[in-house]
Design an enzyme around this catalytic site. Structure first.
Site, PDB file in Angstrom:
ATOM      1  N   ARG A  52       0.640  -1.469   0.084  1.00 30.70           N
ATOM      2  CA  ARG A  52       0.138  -0.074   0.032  1.00 30.70           C
ATOM      3  C   ARG A  52       0.811   1.619   0.212  1.00 30.70           C
ATOM      4  NH1 ARG A  52      -1.671   2.219   4.284  1.00 30.70           N
ATOM      5  NH2 ARG A  52      -2.120   0.322   5.173  1.00 30.70           N
ATOM      6  N   TYR A 104     -16.314  15.497 -16.530  1.00 31.34           N
ATOM      7  CA  TYR A 104     -17.535  14.086 -16.551  1.00 31.34           C
ATOM      8  C   TYR A 104     -18.363  13.859 -15.368  1.00 31.34           C
ATOM      9  CZ  TYR A 104     -16.006   8.923 -15.561  1.00 31.34           C
ATOM     10  OH  TYR A 104     -16.329   7.717 -15.809  1.00 31.34           O
ATOM     11  N   ASP A 176      -7.888  17.938 -15.015  1.00 24.89           N
ATOM     12  CA  ASP A 176      -7.813  16.162 -15.953  1.00 24.89           C
ATOM     13  C   ASP A 176      -7.784  16.461 -17.235  1.00 24.89           C
ATOM     14  OD1 ASP A 176      -9.152  14.181 -16.479  1.00 24.89           O
ATOM     15  OD2 ASP A 176     -10.695  13.979 -15.202  1.00 24.89           O
ATOM     16  N   LYS A 201      -8.137   4.810 -19.919  1.00 26.73           N
ATOM     17  CA  LYS A 201      -8.380   5.705 -21.162  1.00 26.73           C
ATOM     18  C   LYS A 201      -7.022   5.447 -22.162  1.00 26.73           C
ATOM     19  CE  LYS A 201     -12.276   6.200 -18.724  1.00 26.73           C
ATOM     20  NZ  LYS A 201     -12.388   7.318 -18.724  1.00 26.73           N
TER      21      LYS A 201
HETATM   22  C1  PLP Z   1     -13.606   7.785 -17.088  1.00 23.61           C
HETATM   23  C2  PLP Z   1     -13.003   9.103 -16.687  1.00 23.61           C
HETATM   24  C3  PLP Z   1     -12.610   9.338 -15.069  1.00 23.61           C
HETATM   25  C4  PLP Z   1     -13.002   8.320 -14.179  1.00 23.61           C
HETATM   26  O1  PLP Z   1     -11.726   7.582 -14.542  1.00 23.61           O
HETATM   27  P1  PLP Z   1     -12.098   6.153 -13.683  1.00 23.61           P
HETATM   28  O2  PLP Z   1     -10.937   5.114 -14.823  1.00 23.61           O
HETATM   29  O3  PLP Z   1     -13.259   5.698 -14.754  1.00 23.61           O
HETATM   30  O4  PLP Z   1     -12.487   6.075 -11.924  1.00 23.61           O
HETATM   31  C5  PLP Z   1     -12.338  10.883 -14.782  1.00 23.61           C
HETATM   32  N1  PLP Z   1     -12.484  12.002 -15.975  1.00 23.61           N
HETATM   33  C6  PLP Z   1     -12.300  11.425 -17.459  1.00 23.61           C
HETATM   34  C7  PLP Z   1     -12.416  12.912 -17.366  1.00 23.61           C
HETATM   35  C8  PLP Z   1     -12.287  10.450 -16.983  1.00 23.61           C
HETATM   36  O5  PLP Z   1     -12.826  10.234 -19.261  1.00 23.61           O
END
Ligand code: PLP
Length: 387
Positions: A52, A104, A176, A201
């Site tokens: 962890r 998101y 983000d 992604k």
């Molecule tokens: C998918 C996504 C998230 C969240 O990520 P997870 O891996 O699904 O928890 C946050 N911001 C954006 C822009 C995303 O496409």
């Protein structure tokens, strides 16, 4: 290895933070699938003591992602939301956050239903409007949460301008960067303090693992995130880190292919009679096309468009797609299609969805790296169901 910051991006994808394993020379990172590590002796831990808190497979991924974003410290988490939740745990009651009003759906849900209930004030502001941002900042404002391009409306936030304003008011900025990945956009280089990723992604790119990351070059912020990563316990597991390390190696090749395919499809859609609008920052028709060219080197593979009609036409069109898979998520090698109104953004209240333009005619695609001719043929036959 030598200071990897001097190597070019495509080389750092393969080598940054990585190198033959000191134990046996394994060229690919071994998966240190262990919860705990032997102490060297009494009161003498080795580099690692408990997974962890730290793990060698994870450390390689963290160093690689930090290098790709131009940061000095990287932290990876079990999901993108775990990264976001860990970052937001740095704030507490009485603090104020300014958040882009188009983001998101899961981030929106976390902010409104979890973070706000901890006594943190959250204001949603259109960050394209710098005067509105300036007016929203109060003495209690601790951070500005940015997402650009936004999901699914493809609006852009001027990262350099927002960071400059934030810095002048001593407010931290978090971006983000999931949609463009560091291959096309590096917010830290534009003055942002922390970059967040859903590595689920583009960074992993193969739709076979979920993960998240936070990256910074600020020592004090890095220390706090490191503390929270260990204290909250949502770090990425060693096996998943191995998968992301494997996936990220081809990021440069994949992003070029996603970008070219998406732009070709966007141009094709713009001329199609069943389409009323294409929201793609690479098109001159996008109101922020100039900003897109200025702050990023590409447009990515995800964008949205509006079809003629509403719920019924959307259903007919989506059900007719064969190659494009009806699914949430984005950034994988395969093409996906979805309706944000009923899928990714259903957690956003109906009136908010309508107000910002997430209506039933809006379709989002994550364009994969298949042959673009086959992708266009699929959309063409499916659009035939609605004209
Ligand atoms: C998918 C996504 C998230 C969240 O990520 P997870 O891996 O699904 O928890 C946050 N911001 C954006 C822009 C995303 O496409």
């Amino acid at each position: 290895m030598a200071d990897s910051s001097e190597l070019r991006f495509a080389t750092r994808l393969i080598h940054a933070g990585q190198g033959p394993d000191p134990a046996h020379g394994a060229v690919m990172p071994p998966i240190y699938q262990t919860s705990t590590f032997a102490f060297k002796g009494f009161d003498e831990p080795g580099t690692y003591d408990y997974t962890r808190s730290g793990n060698p497979t994870r450390a390689q991924l963290e160093a690689c992602l930090a290098s790709l974003e131009g940061g000095t410290h990287g932290f990876v988490f079990s999901t993108g939301m775990a990264a976001t939740a860990t970052m937001l745990s740095d704030f507490c009651c009485g603090d104020h956050l300014v958040v882009h009003d188009d983001l998101y759906g899961g981030t929106y849900r976390l902010l409104t239903e979890v973070v706000a209930s901890r006594g943190i004030a959250v204001d949603f502001v259109d960050l394209r409007d710098l005067d509105a941002l300036d007016a929203a900042i109060t003495p209690a404002t601790r951070a500005i949460w940015i997402e650009t391009p936004t999901n699914p409306l493809m609006n852009l936030v001027d990262l350099a301008a927002v960071s400059e304003l934030a810095r002048a008011r001593s407010v931290m900025t978090i971006c983000d960067n999931t949609f463009l990945s560091p291959y096309f956009q590096r917010p830290l280089e534009l003055g942002v303090d922390v970059v967040m990723h859903s590595t689920t992604k583009y960074i992993n790119g193969h739709s076979d693992v979920v993960g998240g990351a936070l990256i910074t070059r600020d020592e004090a912020i890095a220390e706090r995130i490191g503390f929270l990563q260990n204290a909250l316990g949502a770090a990425e597991a060693p096996f998943d880190c191995f998968l992301v390390l494997r996936g990220v190696k081809t990021l440069a090749l994949r992003m070029e292919a996603h970008n070219a395919n998406a732009l070709a499809i966007a141009r094709w859609l713009e001329a199609h009679p069943a389409i009323t609008q294409v929201l793609h920052p690479g098109l001159p028709s996008h109101p922020q096309h100039a900003l897109a060219l200025r702050q990023a080197t590409g447009f990515g593979g995800t964008f949205s468009f509006r079809i003629k009609g509403g719920r019924e036409e959307a259903r007919r069109f989506l059900e007719a797609c064969e190659l494009f898979i009806l699914a949430e998520s984005l950034g994988g090698v395969e093409s996906l299609i979805e309706q944000p109104y009923t899928m990714t953004h259903v957690s956003m209240p109906e009136e908010v969805r309508r107000r910002i333009g997430i209506t039933e005619d809006l379709i989002r695609v994550s364009v994969g790296i298949e042959h673009v001719g086959d992708l266009i043929a699929d959309l063409d036959q499916a659009l035939g169901r609605i004209v």
